[in-house]
Design a protein around this motif. Structure first.
Motif, PDB file in Angstrom:
ATOM      1  N   ALA A   1       0.857  -1.184   0.000  1.00  0.00           N
ATOM      2  CA  ALA A   1       0.000   0.000   0.000  1.00  0.00           C
ATOM      3  C   ALA A   1       0.896   1.239   0.000  1.00  0.00           C
ATOM      4  CB  ALA A   1      -0.902   0.004   1.222  1.00  0.00           C
TER       5      ALA A   1
ATOM      6  N   PHE B   1       0.815   5.420   0.305  1.00  0.00           N
ATOM      7  CA  PHE B   1      -0.002   6.563   0.700  1.00  0.00           C
ATOM      8  C   PHE B   1       0.514   7.840   0.042  1.00  0.00           C
ATOM      9  CE2 PHE B   1      -1.393   3.584   3.799  1.00  0.00           C
ATOM     10  CZ  PHE B   1      -2.657   4.007   4.182  1.00  0.00           C
TER      11      PHE B   1
ATOM     12  N   ASP C   1      -1.378  -0.809  -4.430  1.00  0.00           N
ATOM     13  CA  ASP C   1      -2.613  -0.057  -4.245  1.00  0.00           C
ATOM     14  C   ASP C   1      -2.266   1.318  -3.687  1.00  0.00           C
ATOM     15  OD1 ASP C   1      -4.062  -2.218  -5.085  1.00  0.00           O
ATOM     16  OD2 ASP C   1      -4.860  -2.749  -3.118  1.00  0.00           O
TER      17      ASP C   1
ATOM     18  N   PHE D   1      -3.454   4.746  -1.646  1.00  0.00           N
ATOM     19  CA  PHE D   1      -4.423   5.312  -0.697  1.00  0.00           C
ATOM     20  C   PHE D   1      -4.198   6.818  -0.625  1.00  0.00           C
ATOM     21  CE2 PHE D   1      -4.415   0.904   0.421  1.00  0.00           C
ATOM     22  CZ  PHE D   1      -5.703   0.653   0.868  1.00  0.00           C
ATOM     23  N   THR D   2      -5.280   7.560  -0.840  1.00  0.00           N
ATOM     24  CA  THR D   2      -5.174   9.015  -0.882  1.00  0.00           C
ATOM     25  C   THR D   2      -6.206   9.651   0.041  1.00  0.00           C
ATOM     26  OG1 THR D   2      -6.805   9.527  -2.603  1.00  0.00           O
ATOM     27  CG2 THR D   2      -4.664   8.720  -3.341  1.00  0.00           C
TER      28      THR D   2
ATOM     29  N   GLY E   1      -9.838   9.459  -2.207  1.00  0.00           N
ATOM     30  CA  GLY E   1     -10.442   8.229  -2.695  1.00  0.00           C
ATOM     31  C   GLY E   1     -10.134   7.959  -4.142  1.00  0.00           C
TER      32      GLY E   1
ATOM     33  N   SER F   1      -7.011   2.727  -6.550  1.00  0.00           N
ATOM     34  CA  SER F   1      -6.917   3.824  -5.584  1.00  0.00           C
ATOM     35  C   SER F   1      -8.095   3.795  -4.626  1.00  0.00           C
ATOM     36  CB  SER F   1      -6.888   5.159  -6.328  1.00  0.00           C
ATOM     37  OG  SER F   1      -6.758   6.241  -5.441  1.00  0.00           O
ATOM     38  N   TYR F   2      -7.828   4.089  -3.351  1.00  0.00           N
ATOM     39  CA  TYR F   2      -8.851   4.057  -2.315  1.00  0.00           C
ATOM     40  C   TYR F   2      -8.710   5.272  -1.406  1.00  0.00           C
ATOM     41  CZ  TYR F   2      -8.685  -0.836  -3.724  1.00  0.00           C
ATOM     42  OH  TYR F   2      -8.669  -1.989  -4.458  1.00  0.00           O
ATOM     43  N   HIS F   3      -9.812   5.608  -0.741  1.00  0.00           N
ATOM     44  CA  HIS F   3      -9.732   6.640   0.287  1.00  0.00           C
ATOM     45  C   HIS F   3      -9.020   6.041   1.495  1.00  0.00           C
ATOM     46  CE1 HIS F   3     -11.043   9.558   3.346  1.00  0.00           C
ATOM     47  NE2 HIS F   3     -11.102  10.396   2.320  1.00  0.00           N
ATOM     48  N   HIS F   4      -8.228   6.861   2.181  1.00  0.00           N
ATOM     49  CA  HIS F   4      -7.391   6.340   3.265  1.00  0.00           C
ATOM     50  C   HIS F   4      -8.209   5.725   4.392  1.00  0.00           C
ATOM     51  CE1 HIS F   4      -8.144   9.638   6.149  1.00  0.00           C
ATOM     52  NE2 HIS F   4      -8.156  10.431   5.097  1.00  0.00           N
TER      53      HIS F   4
ATOM     54  N   PHE G   1      -8.375   1.882   4.602  1.00  0.00           N
ATOM     55  CA  PHE G   1      -7.164   1.078   4.788  1.00  0.00           C
ATOM     56  C   PHE G   1      -7.262   0.110   5.965  1.00  0.00           C
ATOM     57  CE2 PHE G   1      -2.945   0.446   6.723  1.00  0.00           C
ATOM     58  CZ  PHE G   1      -2.339  -0.249   5.679  1.00  0.00           C
TER      59      PHE G   1
END
Length: 625
Positions: free
Chosen positions: A416, A418, A446, A448-449, A452, A466-469, A472
């Motif tokens: 992951a 960030f 992946d 994480f921001t 999102g 990409s995912y919202h933090h 996590f």
């Protein structure tokens, strides 16, 4: 090739649902295309009624003696069995497989829970292990589907065991990508074979349609065939129908089949201002009735929040129903056009799409014709051929590996990373573009921001999921380690609490980190937090210095807690950062440090790889393998 196909999903509660239908149709089609291959069908003797049905159905399609049953010790039920009982039962099932001496074992239902579903085992060392992967929906909606500790434990065990398979046959590209992204399965070990609707779903002459008026249908109707299952979005469908103009509701009923608890459902429709004559519930229906409803409906609406394949939409199209559907997961693959898709999470969007198609007779006719032709592009023959091709190719690779001594690839570690949402010209974005391109050859990544799905603004970074933090924490176990890219800007503040909870590799682009610290203090509304950080980083003398000099105190770097949370530290950028270490007694808690060289991307990528691999080895919470 000698292939064992376990028909277990055709025996459980799944037999009348999508998974059972899929297993049955795939088995039939693979038998039609088996050629010189030898297919053995197995069934679980603990379900004797279904064994008789399967024997009658498949008996004439397989060679004599190629349909048989297995048995195992009785099990009490889901979540109540002792591990030893399960182990004994699984061993007995594997013995039945082993007695056939297969080249391939095809597990059709990895997540069936009515009896033991054995996973790959060392007693079948030479057999290629293949499973059908339908979806990862419980993993995507854990609050709705994994709401008990025993269920969650059972599912996560099943999920982790998927790594033991040599090949996963995904029923859609969306499911394939989920396996790669969520589970970290290597892309070459997951093949999309698709699916199809049964030939019985077709346009019917009026004389062949069943009498649907007996259900209380008295005017043109909108059809929804979901149920009370959360992801089927029954409530979204009801709310969308309630938002239609009164004239449209007066001239069109909404027809549903299964709705769960009827009293709760009736209260819900009344709360939306709907009457019993507006909303018709058929209850459980036969295939013939379902086909007739597809043929008769004015519009079929498929507002699901997530689908492994989306078979109802394809069945409806095959019958000539005008279909509108959600724009998520695998559904766009089935629909094949974007103008009939809507945001399933927004009832107003569903209502707008439904109103549009109800008001346009020409569009409905065009959608009906389109759906019939679109459905023809999906066939079980094609799906079976893709399955056979994937199995044959993996057997060939295994055979080649045995001759050359080159072992098949093993699952790659997933990491992951960030980042805040960055502009392409940002120095950290440029750095990540160069580094991540190199790391992608060695790790699954992946992002994480703090935004999102709004990924950092670089094509090289946009290629990664990409995912919202905030997502996590529940995904942490999927990653071998974590990489934090942090610079002295307020946009990096969201990482600070995460670092304290999840140690990892810290890539420091600035020695001074006052801006993230101050931003976090402001966002949390805790002015004393900044003083606490100064006290922690520099002691009482540092706090006094800050009180006297304020922000002019350049020596106050605010970075100690960040450095303490790192198990490896990478110093990036042109600044040599001689300020590190910058705290008293830092030798006792400073992590190993790697300094990158400006304008030397190949060397820096190698540094990253070594640091990440070192962090993985030291990490006690590695990704489930």
């Amino acid at each position: 090739m000698r292939l064992v196909f376990d028909l277990f999903p055709c025996q459980t509660a799944s037999r009348r649902r999508g998974i059972g239908r899929y297993t049955q149709s795939l088995a039939e089609s693979m038998l039609h295309l088996q050629g010189q291959h030898d297919v053995f069908l197995l069934a679980n003797q603990h379900f004797p009624d279904s064994v008789d049905e399967l024997r009658q159905q498949f008996g004439a399609m397989v060679n004599p003696g190629h349909f048989s049953t297995y048995t195992h010790t009785p099990l009490k039920g889901f979540g109540t069995d002792h591990p030893n009982d399960l182990a004994v039962a699984a061993a007995l099932v594997h013995h039945a497989y082993q007695a056939i001496a297969p080249d391939v074992v095809l597990y059709a239902g990895p997540f069936e829970d009515e009896a033991v579903v054995p996973f790959p085992h060392e007693t079948l060392p030479s057999a290629l292990r293949v499973a059908i992967l339908y979806d990862l929906i419980p993993c995507l909606f854990p609050e709705q589907y994994l709401n008990s500790p025993s269920l969650k434990q059972w599912y996560e065990h099943r999920l982790s065991s998927l790594h033991k398979f040599d090949l996963l046959l995904a029923i859609s590209e969306a499911t394939r990508q989920d396996a790669i992204r969520i589970l970290g399965i290597p892309p070459e070990r997951v093949v999309n074979i698709g699916g199809a609707a049964s030939d019985m779903f077709r346009p019917l002459p009026h004389a062949e349609r069943s009498n649907i008026a007996r259900f209380g249908i008295s005017r043109p109707f909108v059809l929804y065939t979901g149920n009370a299952d959360y992801r089927k979005n029954q409530d979204g469908m009801l709310r969308a129908y309630a938002e239609l103009p009164a004239a449209l509701r007066a001239s069109h009923q909404l027809v549903l089949n299964q709705v769960g608890d009827r009293d709760s459902f009736d209260r819900r429709i009344k709360s939306l201002g709907l009457s019993d004559n507006d909303v018709i519930v058929t209850g459980h229906i036969s295939d013939q009735d379902l086909i007739s409803l597809y043929n008769e409906c004015k519009v079929f609406v498929f507002p699901s929040l997530y689908e492994g394949f989306g078979l109802p939409a394809l069945e409806a199209m095959a019958c000539g129903a005008p279909v509108i559907a959600a724009n998520n997961s695998s559904i766009p693959e089935v629909m094949g056009r974007s103008d009939v898709l809507f945001n399933a999470a927004d009832p107003t969007a569903i209502a707008a799409a439904l109103e549009h198609v109800l008001a346009d007779a020409e569009l409905r006719s065009e959608l009906s014709r389109y759906g019939i032709e679109r459905a023809k592009t999906f066939s079980w023959q094609r799906t079976a051929a893709l399955a056979w091709n994937a199995i044959e190719e993996h057997l060939r690779i295994r055979s080649t590996s045995a001759v050359t001594g080159v072992k098949p690839s093993t699952p790659r570690s997933c990491i992951a990373v960030f980042l805040p949402a960055l502009q392409p010209e940002d120095r950290v974005a440029r750095h990540c573009k160069e580094i991540l391109e190199g790391l992608a050859a060695h790790f699954d990544i992946d992002i994480f921001t703090d935004h999102g799905a709004a990924r950092p603004g670089s094509e090289a970074i946009d290629q990664f999921p990409s995912y919202h933090h905030t997502a996590f924490a529940e995904r942490r176990d999927r990653y071998s380690t974590v990489v934090y890219q942090i610079a002295n800007e307020a946009s990096y503040a969201f990482m600070l609490p995460l670092m304290a909870q999840h140690n990892g590799v810290v890539v420091l682009h600035d020695a001074l980190l006052d801006k993230p610290a101050k931003s976090l203090t402001e966002n949390l509304g805790k002015p004393l937090l900044l003083a606490e950080e100064i006290l922690h980083a520099h002691g009482l003398s540092g706090l006094i210095r800050y009180v006297k000099q304020g922000e002019q105190s350049a020596a106050l770097s605010f970075n100690r807690r960040v450095l303490e949370s790192a198990n490896q530290l990478i110093l990036a950028g042109a600044n040599p950062m001689e300020a590190l270490p910058c705290h008293e007694n830092s030798a006792a808690w400073m992590p190993p440090v790697t300094r990158l060289q400006p304008n030397d991307t190949p060397s820096n990528v190698n540094h990253y790889i070594k640091v990440i691999q070192s962090a993985i080895l030291a990490d006690d919470s590695q990704v489930i393998k």
